[in-house]
Design a protein around this motif. Structure first.
Motif, PDB file in Angstrom:
ATOM      1  N   PHE A   1       0.846  -1.204   0.000  1.00  0.00           N
ATOM      2  CA  PHE A   1       0.000   0.000   0.000  1.00  0.00           C
ATOM      3  C   PHE A   1       0.881   1.254   0.000  1.00  0.00           C
ATOM      4  N   HIS A   2       1.892   1.268   0.847  1.00  0.00           N
ATOM      5  CA  HIS A   2       2.782   2.437   0.929  1.00  0.00           C
ATOM      6  C   HIS A   2       3.518   2.663  -0.390  1.00  0.00           C
ATOM      7  N   ASN A   3       3.743   1.594  -1.146  1.00  0.00           N
ATOM      8  CA  ASN A   3       4.421   1.741  -2.448  1.00  0.00           C
ATOM      9  C   ASN A   3       3.571   2.456  -3.477  1.00  0.00           C
ATOM     10  N   CYS A   4       2.237   2.512  -3.247  1.00  0.00           N
ATOM     11  CA  CYS A   4       1.392   3.110  -4.292  1.00  0.00           C
ATOM     12  C   CYS A   4       0.510   4.249  -3.764  1.00  0.00           C
ATOM     13  N   CYS A   5       0.764   4.735  -2.561  1.00  0.00           N
ATOM     14  CA  CYS A   5      -0.119   5.789  -2.034  1.00  0.00           C
ATOM     15  C   CYS A   5       0.442   7.192  -2.250  1.00  0.00           C
ATOM     16  N   GLY A   6       1.633   7.289  -2.828  1.00  0.00           N
ATOM     17  CA  GLY A   6       2.185   8.614  -3.166  1.00  0.00           C
ATOM     18  C   GLY A   6       2.295   9.523  -1.952  1.00  0.00           C
ATOM     19  N   GLN A   7       1.728  10.738  -2.073  1.00  0.00           N
ATOM     20  CA  GLN A   7       1.867  11.779  -1.041  1.00  0.00           C
ATOM     21  C   GLN A   7       0.824  11.669   0.066  1.00  0.00           C
ATOM     22  N   LEU A   8      -0.075  10.716  -0.026  1.00  0.00           N
ATOM     23  CA  LEU A   8      -1.191  10.677   0.929  1.00  0.00           C
ATOM     24  C   LEU A   8      -0.684  10.431   2.348  1.00  0.00           C
ATOM     25  N   GLN A   9      -1.403  11.038   3.283  1.00  0.00           N
ATOM     26  CA  GLN A   9      -1.029  10.882   4.701  1.00  0.00           C
ATOM     27  C   GLN A   9      -1.809   9.703   5.283  1.00  0.00           C
ATOM     28  N   ILE A  10      -1.082   8.623   5.567  1.00  0.00           N
ATOM     29  CA  ILE A  10      -1.719   7.365   5.972  1.00  0.00           C
ATOM     30  C   ILE A  10      -1.696   7.232   7.497  1.00  0.00           C
ATOM     31  N   ILE A  11      -2.877   6.885   8.048  1.00  0.00           N
ATOM     32  CA  ILE A  11      -2.951   6.617   9.491  1.00  0.00           C
ATOM     33  C   ILE A  11      -3.435   5.179   9.702  1.00  0.00           C
ATOM     34  N   ASP A  12      -3.828   4.864  10.928  1.00  0.00           N
ATOM     35  CA  ASP A  12      -4.207   3.509  11.360  1.00  0.00           C
ATOM     36  C   ASP A  12      -4.923   2.654  10.312  1.00  0.00           C
ATOM     37  N   ASP A  13      -4.345   1.504  10.009  1.00  0.00           N
ATOM     38  CA  ASP A  13      -4.984   0.597   9.052  1.00  0.00           C
ATOM     39  C   ASP A  13      -5.707  -0.526   9.790  1.00  0.00           C
ATOM     40  N   PHE A  14      -6.657  -1.135   9.088  1.00  0.00           N
ATOM     41  CA  PHE A  14      -7.397  -2.259   9.668  1.00  0.00           C
ATOM     42  C   PHE A  14      -7.323  -3.466   8.742  1.00  0.00           C
ATOM     43  N   ASP A  15      -6.718  -4.537   9.255  1.00  0.00           N
ATOM     44  CA  ASP A  15      -6.612  -5.812   8.543  1.00  0.00           C
ATOM     45  C   ASP A  15      -7.727  -6.710   9.079  1.00  0.00           C
ATOM     46  N   ASP A  16      -8.731  -6.924   8.263  1.00  0.00           N
ATOM     47  CA  ASP A  16      -9.931  -7.662   8.689  1.00  0.00           C
ATOM     48  C   ASP A  16      -9.593  -9.069   9.196  1.00  0.00           C
ATOM     49  N   ALA A  17      -8.519  -9.662   8.650  1.00  0.00           N
ATOM     50  CA  ALA A  17      -8.167 -11.041   9.022  1.00  0.00           C
ATOM     51  C   ALA A  17      -7.415 -11.116  10.349  1.00  0.00           C
ATOM     52  N   HIS A  18      -6.786 -10.015  10.769  1.00  0.00           N
ATOM     53  CA  HIS A  18      -5.895 -10.113  11.933  1.00  0.00           C
ATOM     54  C   HIS A  18      -6.107  -9.065  13.019  1.00  0.00           C
ATOM     55  N   ASP A  19      -6.847  -8.000  12.738  1.00  0.00           N
ATOM     56  CA  ASP A  19      -6.971  -6.913  13.710  1.00  0.00           C
ATOM     57  C   ASP A  19      -8.343  -6.913  14.388  1.00  0.00           C
ATOM     58  N   ASN A  20      -8.414  -6.210  15.506  1.00  0.00           N
ATOM     59  CA  ASN A  20      -9.664  -6.107  16.256  1.00  0.00           C
ATOM     60  C   ASN A  20     -10.458  -4.891  15.757  1.00  0.00           C
ATOM     61  N   PHE A  21     -11.664  -5.159  15.290  1.00  0.00           N
ATOM     62  CA  PHE A  21     -12.476  -4.101  14.669  1.00  0.00           C
ATOM     63  C   PHE A  21     -12.807  -2.987  15.665  1.00  0.00           C
ATOM     64  N   ALA A  22     -13.228  -3.361  16.866  1.00  0.00           N
ATOM     65  CA  ALA A  22     -13.649  -2.348  17.858  1.00  0.00           C
ATOM     66  C   ALA A  22     -12.481  -1.425  18.216  1.00  0.00           C
ATOM     67  N   ASN A  23     -11.282  -2.002  18.346  1.00  0.00           N
ATOM     68  CA  ASN A  23     -10.105  -1.177  18.677  1.00  0.00           C
ATOM     69  C   ASN A  23      -9.805  -0.171  17.572  1.00  0.00           C
ATOM     70  N   TRP A  24      -9.871  -0.664  16.339  1.00  0.00           N
ATOM     71  CA  TRP A  24      -9.595   0.227  15.197  1.00  0.00           C
ATOM     72  C   TRP A  24     -10.635   1.338  15.127  1.00  0.00           C
ATOM     73  N   LEU A  25     -11.878   0.957  15.296  1.00  0.00           N
ATOM     74  CA  LEU A  25     -12.962   1.939  15.210  1.00  0.00           C
ATOM     75  C   LEU A  25     -12.793   3.015  16.283  1.00  0.00           C
ATOM     76  N   GLN A  26     -12.356   2.596  17.448  1.00  0.00           N
ATOM     77  CA  GLN A  26     -12.112   3.544  18.533  1.00  0.00           C
ATOM     78  C   GLN A  26     -11.058   4.569  18.133  1.00  0.00           C
ATOM     79  N   LYS A  27      -9.986   4.067  17.485  1.00  0.00           N
ATOM     80  CA  LYS A  27      -8.926   4.978  17.023  1.00  0.00           C
ATOM     81  C   LYS A  27      -9.482   5.963  15.985  1.00  0.00           C
ATOM     82  N   ILE A  28     -10.302   5.448  15.097  1.00  0.00           N
ATOM     83  CA  ILE A  28     -10.892   6.303  14.054  1.00  0.00           C
ATOM     84  C   ILE A  28     -11.796   7.355  14.691  1.00  0.00           C
TER      85      ILE A  28
END
Ligand code: FMN
Length: 154
Positions: A122-149
């Motif tokens: 993703f970082h190889n193709c996002c150019g200048q965009l400012q990237i924050i917390d990502d969510f990997d549906d297979a490995h991350d906790n949805f509620a935790n990510w949503l809280q960060k968002i």
């Protein structure tokens, strides 16, 4: 804070997740990233071949429904299926089209479990965009990510 939930989905899984996110953030806008009909096949292996060719020749499919004023948003939650460990080409093109975006982008992605390289690619193709917390549906906790968002919203 104005949020756009934008996603591409080939077979419905990322769409389902995007709708779930949108329900949790009711004031957000929801956008399904669309490419011209017949860009991909209904067959997964043919679609994988088409995708490889698009990357090799740098001919990403055009997105036919780009938002008019992307800078109306402060945060984009950007969803993609994992393709060949990385980002689906419609999402790559979407990012290419929003290089003038001033806000933040939080990626979310679905897979059958082999997604460990997704953010590197993703970082190889996002150019200048400012990237924050990502969510990997297979490995991350949805509620935790949503809280960060949600805390980004304050
Ligand atoms: C062309 C293609 C390539 C894929 N490559 C991967 C992969 O590298 N790793 C993985 O875990 N899943 C892979 N998958 C499975 C999808 O990432 C997974 O089924 C995803 O949840 C589908 O999302 P969608 O229904 O929104 O299209 C691939 C699927 C397709 C069609």
């Amino acid at each position: 804070m104005k949020i756009l939930v934008a996603y591409y989905s080939w077979s419905g899984t990322t769409k389902y997740l995007a709708q779930k996110i949108h329900r949790e953030l009711p004031s957000s806008d929801l956008l399904e990233i669309k490419v011209p009909a017949n860009t991909f096949s209904s067959d997964m292996y043919e679609t994988a071949d088409i995708y490889e060719k698009q990357k090799k020749t740098h001919h990403l499919p055009s997105v036919i429904n780009m938002p008019q004023n992307i800078n109306d948003y402060d945060l984009i939650l950007l969803g993609s299926p994992t393709w060949d460990w990385g980002v689906a080409s419609p999402v790559m093109k979407f990012m290419e089209n929003i290089q003038n975006f001033k806000g933040k982008v939080a990626p979310f992605y679905t897979s059958v479990g082999n997604s460990q390289r997704f953010m590197e690619l993703f970082h190889n193709c996002c150019g200048q965009l400012q990237i924050i917390d990502d969510f990997d549906d297979a490995h991350d906790n949805f509620a935790n990510w949503l809280q960060k968002i949600k805390s980004e919203k304050q």
